[in-house]
Motif scaffolding. Structure first.
Motif, mmCIF file in Angstrom:
data_model
loop_
_atom_site.group_PDB
_atom_site.id
_atom_site.type_symbol
_atom_site.label_atom_id
_atom_site.label_comp_id
_atom_site.label_asym_id
_atom_site.label_seq_id
_atom_site.Cartn_x
_atom_site.Cartn_y
_atom_site.Cartn_z
ATOM 1 N N ALA A 10 0.827 -1.215 0.000
ATOM 2 C CA ALA A 10 0.000 0.000 0.000
ATOM 3 C C ALA A 10 0.858 1.262 0.000
ATOM 4 N N LEU A 11 2.134 1.118 0.387
ATOM 5 C CA LEU A 11 3.081 2.223 0.370
ATOM 6 C C LEU A 11 3.939 2.208 -0.889
ATOM 7 N N GLY A 12 3.654 1.260 -1.779
ATOM 8 C CA GLY A 12 4.407 1.152 -3.023
ATOM 9 C C GLY A 12 5.782 0.545 -2.856
ATOM 10 N N ILE A 13 5.945 -0.300 -1.830
ATOM 11 C CA ILE A 13 7.259 -0.875 -1.516
ATOM 12 C C ILE A 13 7.209 -2.395 -1.667
ATOM 13 N N GLY A 14 8.161 -2.951 -2.393
ATOM 14 C CA GLY A 14 8.272 -4.401 -2.511
ATOM 15 C C GLY A 14 9.017 -4.973 -1.320
ATOM 16 N N ALA A 15 8.589 -6.137 -0.850
ATOM 17 C CA ALA A 15 9.196 -6.757 0.330
ATOM 18 C C ALA A 15 10.442 -7.554 -0.056
ATOM 19 N N THR A 16 11.484 -7.435 0.758
ATOM 20 C CA THR A 16 12.764 -8.093 0.499
ATOM 21 C C THR A 16 12.839 -9.430 1.224
ATOM 22 N N LEU A 17 13.227 -10.462 0.499
ATOM 23 C CA LEU A 17 13.393 -11.786 1.092
ATOM 24 C C LEU A 17 14.599 -11.824 2.038
ATOM 25 N N LEU A 18 14.461 -12.562 3.118
ATOM 26 C CA LEU A 18 15.580 -12.793 4.033
ATOM 27 C C LEU A 18 16.761 -13.391 3.274
ATOM 28 N N ASP A 19 16.481 -14.350 2.407
ATOM 29 C CA ASP A 19 17.543 -15.030 1.666
ATOM 30 C C ASP A 19 18.303 -14.098 0.728
ATOM 31 N N ALA A 20 17.689 -12.986 0.352
ATOM 32 C CA ALA A 20 18.321 -12.079 -0.603
ATOM 33 C C ALA A 20 19.411 -11.221 0.023
ATOM 34 N N VAL A 21 19.341 -10.985 1.330
ATOM 35 C CA VAL A 21 20.292 -10.067 1.958
ATOM 36 C C VAL A 21 21.063 -10.679 3.131
ATOM 37 N N ALA A 22 20.466 -11.636 3.825
ATOM 38 C CA ALA A 22 21.101 -12.175 5.028
ATOM 39 C C ALA A 22 22.478 -12.797 4.787
ATOM 40 N N PRO A 23 22.695 -13.525 3.684
ATOM 41 C CA PRO A 23 24.024 -14.130 3.488
ATOM 42 C C PRO A 23 25.159 -13.123 3.496
ATOM 43 N N ASP A 24 24.888 -11.863 3.145
ATOM 44 C CA ASP A 24 25.935 -10.843 3.085
ATOM 45 C C ASP A 24 26.574 -10.592 4.448
ATOM 46 N N TRP A 25 25.775 -10.708 5.528
ATOM 47 C CA TRP A 25 26.374 -10.471 6.847
ATOM 48 C C TRP A 25 26.481 -11.747 7.679
ATOM 49 N N LEU A 26 25.660 -12.757 7.389
ATOM 50 C CA LEU A 26 25.735 -14.000 8.151
ATOM 51 C C LEU A 26 27.002 -14.794 7.843
ATOM 52 N N VAL A 27 27.695 -14.427 6.781
ATOM 53 C CA VAL A 27 28.916 -15.139 6.419
ATOM 54 C C VAL A 27 29.920 -15.157 7.568
ATOM 55 N N ARG A 28 29.883 -14.152 8.436
ATOM 56 C CA ARG A 28 30.857 -14.118 9.534
ATOM 57 C C ARG A 28 30.648 -15.235 10.545
ATOM 58 N N TYR A 29 29.506 -15.891 10.487
ATOM 59 C CA TYR A 29 29.237 -16.998 11.407
ATOM 60 C C TYR A 29 29.628 -18.358 10.809
ATOM 61 N N ARG A 30 30.085 -18.363 9.558
ATOM 62 C CA ARG A 30 30.545 -19.606 8.949
ATOM 63 C C ARG A 30 31.882 -20.002 9.561
ATOM 64 N N LYS A 31 32.251 -21.254 9.449
ATOM 65 C CA LYS A 31 33.468 -21.760 10.096
ATOM 66 C C LYS A 31 34.709 -21.018 9.652
ATOM 67 N N ALA A 32 34.790 -20.646 8.376
ATOM 68 C CA ALA A 32 35.967 -19.935 7.886
ATOM 69 C C ALA A 32 35.647 -18.477 7.578
ATOM 70 N N GLY A 33 34.527 -17.990 8.082
ATOM 71 C CA GLY A 33 34.151 -16.610 7.842
ATOM 72 C C GLY A 33 34.038 -16.313 6.360
ATOM 73 N N ARG A 34 34.521 -15.156 5.944
ATOM 74 C CA ARG A 34 34.423 -14.772 4.534
ATOM 75 C C ARG A 34 35.288 -15.633 3.629
ATOM 76 N N PHE A 35 36.299 -16.288 4.206
ATOM 77 C CA PHE A 35 37.128 -17.172 3.389
ATOM 78 C C PHE A 35 36.314 -18.342 2.856
ATOM 79 N N SER A 36 35.271 -18.737 3.596
ATOM 80 C CA SER A 36 34.446 -19.847 3.141
ATOM 81 C C SER A 36 33.720 -19.490 1.850
ATOM 82 N N MET A 37 33.319 -18.192 1.695
ATOM 83 C CA MET A 37 32.643 -17.767 0.482
ATOM 84 C C MET A 37 33.604 -17.791 -0.702
ATOM 85 N N ILE A 38 34.883 -17.441 -0.450
ATOM 86 C CA ILE A 38 35.886 -17.472 -1.505
ATOM 87 C C ILE A 38 36.103 -18.908 -1.969
ATOM 88 N N GLU A 39 36.188 -19.832 -0.972
ATOM 89 C CA GLU A 39 36.377 -21.243 -1.319
ATOM 90 C C GLU A 39 35.217 -21.786 -2.119
#
Length: 313
Positions: free
Chosen positions: A280-309
């Motif tokens: 009703a405000l003209g705003i599309g809703a953002t999925l959790l899956d679309a943005v959460a991986p960008d910051w949740l990566v720090r909780y992976r075992k190798a942190g951001r290195f895991s994304m590189i691997e």
């Protein structure tokens, strides 16, 4: 949006908090001037680099003291009340404080956006829901043209909800889950910020209305835990706790959840049938899956290195 907010002065009461910083950034991007008002303005100085010279102001405010609100709102075109708490005297903050802000905004002719919460109910069984509902009533009485936003659980990089669970999942082999069937409709903090700015930019259209803000999907507490685990590459055992155990934990001092928060979990945090929402405000809703991986990566075992691997593989 820029035309609607360019050079307008907006006071954000509680603007240095999680949601406040995103509203401040959205307003600054829209060309507005922003006055951050909170008990200790120094805690919000990190927002200074977000705006141009003179675009950001800071002032001390205490919503339980109307004279400080008058000073913070003086000359403002718009006001956003973001103040909320789970501790202390909830009625003084959620009800009296909301009334003071709405009264001052109305007397100054400023557009008002009041941030409440899904589940706010003046007759609710939890003190939080009850005072939030009574606060909405106080706002409507003092400033009928106010826009009320009721977000569900808000997620984002600095949140205290998804991050708390991610931290538990990252370090525990067995993760207890309170109220595993409780339903949430998590909403992205950036979408809530856009909702506030949209309402401020067009008070003639959105004033006097209440919007329930939820994301594009409904998840149970257990499903939310499982989703977070998947994003951080962890496979703990989830142990749903019976309500009798959860209620006992909530009744004990020093536990992560209070008795009042336990009552809140007894009610789904989802957008009500027929309620106006982001659309009703003209705003599309953002999925959790679309943005959460960008910051949740720090909780992976190798942190951001895991994304590189993963990318290399």
């Amino acid at each position: 949006m820029k035309d609607g907010m360019d050079n307008k002065l907006v006071t954000l009461i509680g603007g240095g908090g999680f949601l406040g910083r995103y509203i401040a950034q959205a307003l600054l991007s829209a060309g507005a001037r922003v006055r951050i008002a909170q008990r200790d303005p120094r805690q919000a100085f990190f927002l200074k680099p977000q705006g141009g010279l003179g675009q950001t102001q800071f002032v001390a405010v205490d919503v339980t003291r109307p004279e400080t609100i008058a000073n913070a709102v003086h000359g403002a075109d718009g006001v956003v009340n973001l103040v909320g708490t789970f501790a202390g005297n909830l009625a003084r903050v959620h009800v009296d404080g909301a009334r003071h802000v709405a009264d001052v905004a109305a007397r100054n002719g400023a557009a008002l956006v009041h941030v409440s919460a899904i589940g706010a109910d003046a007759n609710g069984d939890s003190l939080y829901a009850r005072t939030k509902g009574q606060g909405e009533d106080a706002v409507r009485t003092a400033c009928p043209s106010a826009t009320i936003l009721r977000p569900s659980t808000v997620f984002g990089r600095e949140d205290q909800f998804v991050n708390r669970f991610a931290g538990m999942i990252a370090r525990l082999p067995v993760v207890p889950v309170l109220k595993p069937n409780a339903r949430f409709q998590p909403v992205f903090v950036g979408d809530v910020a856009r909702a506030a700015v949209t309402a401020l930019a067009d008070p003639e259209t959105f004033g006097g209305r209440t919007f329930e803000l939820g994301g594009p999907e409904v998840l149970t507490m257990l499903e939310l835990h499982q989703r977070i685990a998947r994003h951080i590459g962890r496979t703990p055992h989830f142990a749903p706790l019976p309500d009798a155990v959860g209620g006992l934990l909530a009744a004990l001092p020093g536990t992560p959840i209070s008795a009042d928060q336990w009552k809140l979990l007894g009610h789904d945090s989802v957008v009500g049938a027929g309620a106006e929402g982001l659309a009703a405000l003209g705003i599309g809703a953002t999925l959790l899956d679309a943005v959460a991986p960008d910051w949740l990566v720090r909780y992976r075992k190798a942190g951001r290195f895991s994304m590189i691997e993963r990318a290399a593989g």
